[in-house]
Write a protein that holds these residues in place. Structure first.
Motif, PDB file in Angstrom:
ATOM      1  N   GLY A  50       0.779  -1.228   0.000  1.00  0.00           N
ATOM      2  CA  GLY A  50       0.000   0.000   0.000  1.00  0.00           C
ATOM      3  C   GLY A  50       0.814   1.283   0.000  1.00  0.00           C
ATOM      4  O   GLY A  50       0.255   2.359  -0.099  1.00  0.00           O
ATOM      5  N   GLU A  51       2.142   1.196   0.111  1.00  0.00           N
ATOM      6  CA  GLU A  51       2.972   2.404   0.066  1.00  0.00           C
ATOM      7  C   GLU A  51       2.895   3.055  -1.310  1.00  0.00           C
ATOM      8  O   GLU A  51       2.917   4.270  -1.444  1.00  0.00           O
ATOM      9  CB  GLU A  51       4.421   2.062   0.407  1.00  0.00           C
ATOM     10  N   TYR A  52       2.813   2.221  -2.335  1.00  0.00           N
ATOM     11  CA  TYR A  52       2.614   2.681  -3.710  1.00  0.00           C
ATOM     12  C   TYR A  52       1.333   2.056  -4.227  1.00  0.00           C
ATOM     13  O   TYR A  52       0.967   0.950  -3.814  1.00  0.00           O
ATOM     14  CB  TYR A  52       3.766   2.225  -4.604  1.00  0.00           C
ATOM     15  N   ILE A  53       0.677   2.759  -5.142  1.00  0.00           N
ATOM     16  CA  ILE A  53      -0.503   2.188  -5.786  1.00  0.00           C
ATOM     17  C   ILE A  53      -0.354   2.339  -7.295  1.00  0.00           C
ATOM     18  O   ILE A  53       0.177   3.342  -7.772  1.00  0.00           O
ATOM     19  CB  ILE A  53      -1.822   2.830  -5.300  1.00  0.00           C
ATOM     20  N   PRO A  54      -0.805   1.339  -8.033  1.00  0.00           N
ATOM     21  CA  PRO A  54      -0.796   1.469  -9.486  1.00  0.00           C
ATOM     22  C   PRO A  54      -2.017   2.276  -9.925  1.00  0.00           C
ATOM     23  O   PRO A  54      -3.130   2.030  -9.465  1.00  0.00           O
ATOM     24  CB  PRO A  54      -0.875   0.028  -9.970  1.00  0.00           C
ATOM     25  N   CYS A  56      -0.191  -4.069  -3.429  1.00  0.00           N
ATOM     26  CA  CYS A  56       0.939  -3.720  -4.300  1.00  0.00           C
ATOM     27  C   CYS A  56       2.208  -3.480  -3.486  1.00  0.00           C
ATOM     28  O   CYS A  56       2.190  -2.751  -2.496  1.00  0.00           O
ATOM     29  CB  CYS A  56       0.599  -2.461  -5.100  1.00  0.00           C
ATOM     30  N   LEU A  57       3.308  -4.112  -3.926  1.00  0.00           N
ATOM     31  CA  LEU A  57       4.613  -3.914  -3.280  1.00  0.00           C
ATOM     32  C   LEU A  57       5.569  -3.141  -4.191  1.00  0.00           C
ATOM     33  O   LEU A  57       6.777  -3.139  -3.971  1.00  0.00           O
ATOM     34  CB  LEU A  57       5.233  -5.253  -2.894  1.00  0.00           C
ATOM     35  N   ALA A  58       5.033  -2.496  -5.217  1.00  0.00           N
ATOM     36  CA  ALA A  58       5.795  -1.610  -6.113  1.00  0.00           C
ATOM     37  C   ALA A  58       6.903  -2.329  -6.874  1.00  0.00           C
ATOM     38  O   ALA A  58       7.999  -1.823  -7.004  1.00  0.00           O
ATOM     39  CB  ALA A  58       6.341  -0.415  -5.354  1.00  0.00           C
ATOM     40  N   CYS A  59       6.605  -3.506  -7.407  1.00  0.00           N
ATOM     41  CA  CYS A  59       7.628  -4.215  -8.188  1.00  0.00           C
ATOM     42  C   CYS A  59       7.819  -3.579  -9.559  1.00  0.00           C
ATOM     43  O   CYS A  59       8.863  -3.721 -10.162  1.00  0.00           O
ATOM     44  CB  CYS A  59       7.294  -5.698  -8.309  1.00  0.00           C
TER      45      CYS A  59
END
Length: 123
Positions: free
Chosen positions: A37-41, A100-103
């Motif tokens: 959740g730190e980044y979202i697409p 999401c883990l921002a891969c």
């Protein structure tokens, strides 16, 4: 017709796309090291053609491709609405964006370049 269970199990069946996206030199994100959740697409619906590459490469099952919601469709400009119609009224949604883990695999796999990773607003 396949059952719902078999459709779910074949959701990500393209290891070649995953490998290609993982090796992309401009892959953004935090290499799957971000907190959930730190980044979202964020999907740009004016660009998305609902091809589903994001679904096939996302290791966290963040994406679904489905019929565009009427409100999302109406928010598009004329040309974007026309494009969405031509592509079967399909678009990507992120119902599990908090996983999401921002891969960054989705960003580089999307042929329309319709996905961006955005840092979530911290309270």
């Amino acid at each position: 017709m396949p059952s719902a269970a078999s459709q779910t199990s074949t959701k990500r069946t393209n290891p070649a796309k995953v490998k290609r996206a993982a090796a992309h030199p401009q892959r953004p994100g935090q290499a799957c090291q971000a907190a959930p959740g730190e980044y979202i697409p964020v999907v740009n619906r004016a660009k998305c053609e609902g091809k589903g590459d994001c679904v096939e490469v996302c290791p966290y099952d963040v994406f679904d491709v489905s019929t565009i919601a009427p409100a999302d469709f109406q928010a598009l400009g004329f040309m974007a609405r026309l494009k969405v119609r031509v592509h079967g009224m399909q678009t990507a949604y992120t119902p599990r964006e908090d996983a999401c883990l921002a891969c960054g695999l989705c960003v580089v796999a999307c042929p329309e370049r319709a996905i961006q990773l955005v840092r979530a607003v911290q309270p």
